[in-house]
Design a protein around this motif. Structure first.
Motif, PDB file in Angstrom:
ATOM      1  N   VAL A  91       0.844  -1.201   0.000  1.00  0.00           N
ATOM      2  CA  VAL A  91       0.000   0.000   0.000  1.00  0.00           C
ATOM      3  C   VAL A  91       0.874   1.244   0.000  1.00  0.00           C
ATOM      4  N   LYS A  92       1.872   1.280   0.884  1.00  0.00           N
ATOM      5  CA  LYS A  92       2.765   2.440   0.996  1.00  0.00           C
ATOM      6  C   LYS A  92       3.561   2.646  -0.296  1.00  0.00           C
ATOM      7  N   THR A  93       4.090   1.585  -0.837  1.00  0.00           N
ATOM      8  CA  THR A  93       4.867   1.680  -2.079  1.00  0.00           C
ATOM      9  C   THR A  93       3.983   2.146  -3.229  1.00  0.00           C
ATOM     10  N   LEU A  94       2.793   1.590  -3.323  1.00  0.00           N
ATOM     11  CA  LEU A  94       1.870   1.964  -4.392  1.00  0.00           C
ATOM     12  C   LEU A  94       1.472   3.433  -4.269  1.00  0.00           C
ATOM     13  N   GLN A  95       1.266   3.908  -3.055  1.00  0.00           N
ATOM     14  CA  GLN A  95       0.924   5.329  -2.863  1.00  0.00           C
ATOM     15  C   GLN A  95       2.054   6.229  -3.352  1.00  0.00           C
ATOM     16  N   LYS A  96       3.299   5.853  -3.089  1.00  0.00           N
ATOM     17  CA  LYS A  96       4.446   6.643  -3.563  1.00  0.00           C
ATOM     18  C   LYS A  96       4.499   6.655  -5.092  1.00  0.00           C
ATOM     19  N   ILE A  97       4.292   5.501  -5.679  1.00  0.00           N
ATOM     20  CA  ILE A  97       4.326   5.401  -7.141  1.00  0.00           C
ATOM     21  C   ILE A  97       3.193   6.211  -7.762  1.00  0.00           C
ATOM     22  N   GLN A  98       2.016   6.134  -7.173  1.00  0.00           N
ATOM     23  CA  GLN A  98       0.883   6.902  -7.697  1.00  0.00           C
ATOM     24  C   GLN A  98       1.151   8.397  -7.608  1.00  0.00           C
ATOM     25  N   GLU A  99       1.782   8.834  -6.531  1.00  0.00           N
ATOM     26  CA  GLU A  99       2.138  10.248  -6.397  1.00  0.00           C
ATOM     27  C   GLU A  99       3.128  10.655  -7.485  1.00  0.00           C
ATOM     28  N   GLN A 100       4.115   9.807  -7.740  1.00  0.00           N
ATOM     29  CA  GLN A 100       5.088  10.084  -8.800  1.00  0.00           C
ATOM     30  C   GLN A 100       4.395  10.123 -10.163  1.00  0.00           C
ATOM     31  N   ASN A 101       3.465   9.214 -10.385  1.00  0.00           N
ATOM     32  CA  ASN A 101       2.730   9.187 -11.659  1.00  0.00           C
ATOM     33  C   ASN A 101       1.917  10.462 -11.851  1.00  0.00           C
ATOM     34  N   ARG A 102       1.270  10.928 -10.788  1.00  0.00           N
ATOM     35  CA  ARG A 102       0.484  12.162 -10.885  1.00  0.00           C
ATOM     36  C   ARG A 102       1.389  13.352 -11.173  1.00  0.00           C
ATOM     37  N   LEU A 103       2.545  13.411 -10.510  1.00  0.00           N
ATOM     38  CA  LEU A 103       3.483  14.505 -10.741  1.00  0.00           C
ATOM     39  C   LEU A 103       3.996  14.479 -12.177  1.00  0.00           C
ATOM     40  N   ARG A 104       4.343  13.295 -12.669  1.00  0.00           N
ATOM     41  CA  ARG A 104       4.825  13.159 -14.045  1.00  0.00           C
ATOM     42  C   ARG A 104       3.750  13.608 -15.034  1.00  0.00           C
ATOM     43  N   ALA A 105       2.494  13.191 -14.810  1.00  0.00           N
ATOM     44  CA  ALA A 105       1.402  13.585 -15.696  1.00  0.00           C
ATOM     45  C   ALA A 105       1.189  15.095 -15.646  1.00  0.00           C
ATOM     46  N   PHE A 106       1.290  15.675 -14.459  1.00  0.00           N
ATOM     47  CA  PHE A 106       1.145  17.123 -14.313  1.00  0.00           C
ATOM     48  C   PHE A 106       2.234  17.845 -15.093  1.00  0.00           C
TER      49      PHE A 106
END
Length: 117
Positions: A91-106
């Motif tokens: 869960v913690k790792t996935l949350q970090k990856i999702q945050e990185q994905n959102r930043l990259r998309a932004f």
């Protein structure tokens, strides 16, 4: 040039049976030139392959996009399954990856003028 469909163009440069190989090699980050060498394309086809890989929306660029997406999403889907099963570290790792994905998309969707102070 004749009225070949875009998919036929990719097939004339890289045989259909090698498309999965292109996707896998692109997914692990190899350059178009290295993939052309690995596939042992003729010099003419290697040059066309490398040029088409740089043109957004071309059949070869599409193979690259598909390969990158598959290689990026596969581990994330496994993490998601583990997270859904209750694995807290997943869960913690996935949350970090999702945050990185959102930043990259932004960042990808930002206009050039938004970078200026």
């Amino acid at each position: 040039m004749n009225a070949d469909k875009p998919a036929d163009l990719a097939g004339s440069i890289v045989p259909e049976e090698l498309h999965d190989d292109v996707r896998r090699l692109a997914g692990v980050g190899l350059s178009p030139q290295k993939i052309a060498a690995a596939l042992e394309l003729t010099p003419e086809n290697a040059a066309a392959f490398s040029a088409l890989a740089k043109i957004p929306g071309s059949p070869v660029a599409r193979l690259f996009d598909e390969g990158r997406a598959l290689c990026e999403s596969s581990p994330q889907l496994k993490l998601l399954a583990a997270a859904q099963a209750g694995n807290i570290d997943a869960v913690k790792t996935l949350q970090k990856i999702q945050e990185q994905n959102r930043l990259r998309a932004f960042m990808e969707n930002m206009d050039d003028d938004e970078f200026d102070p």
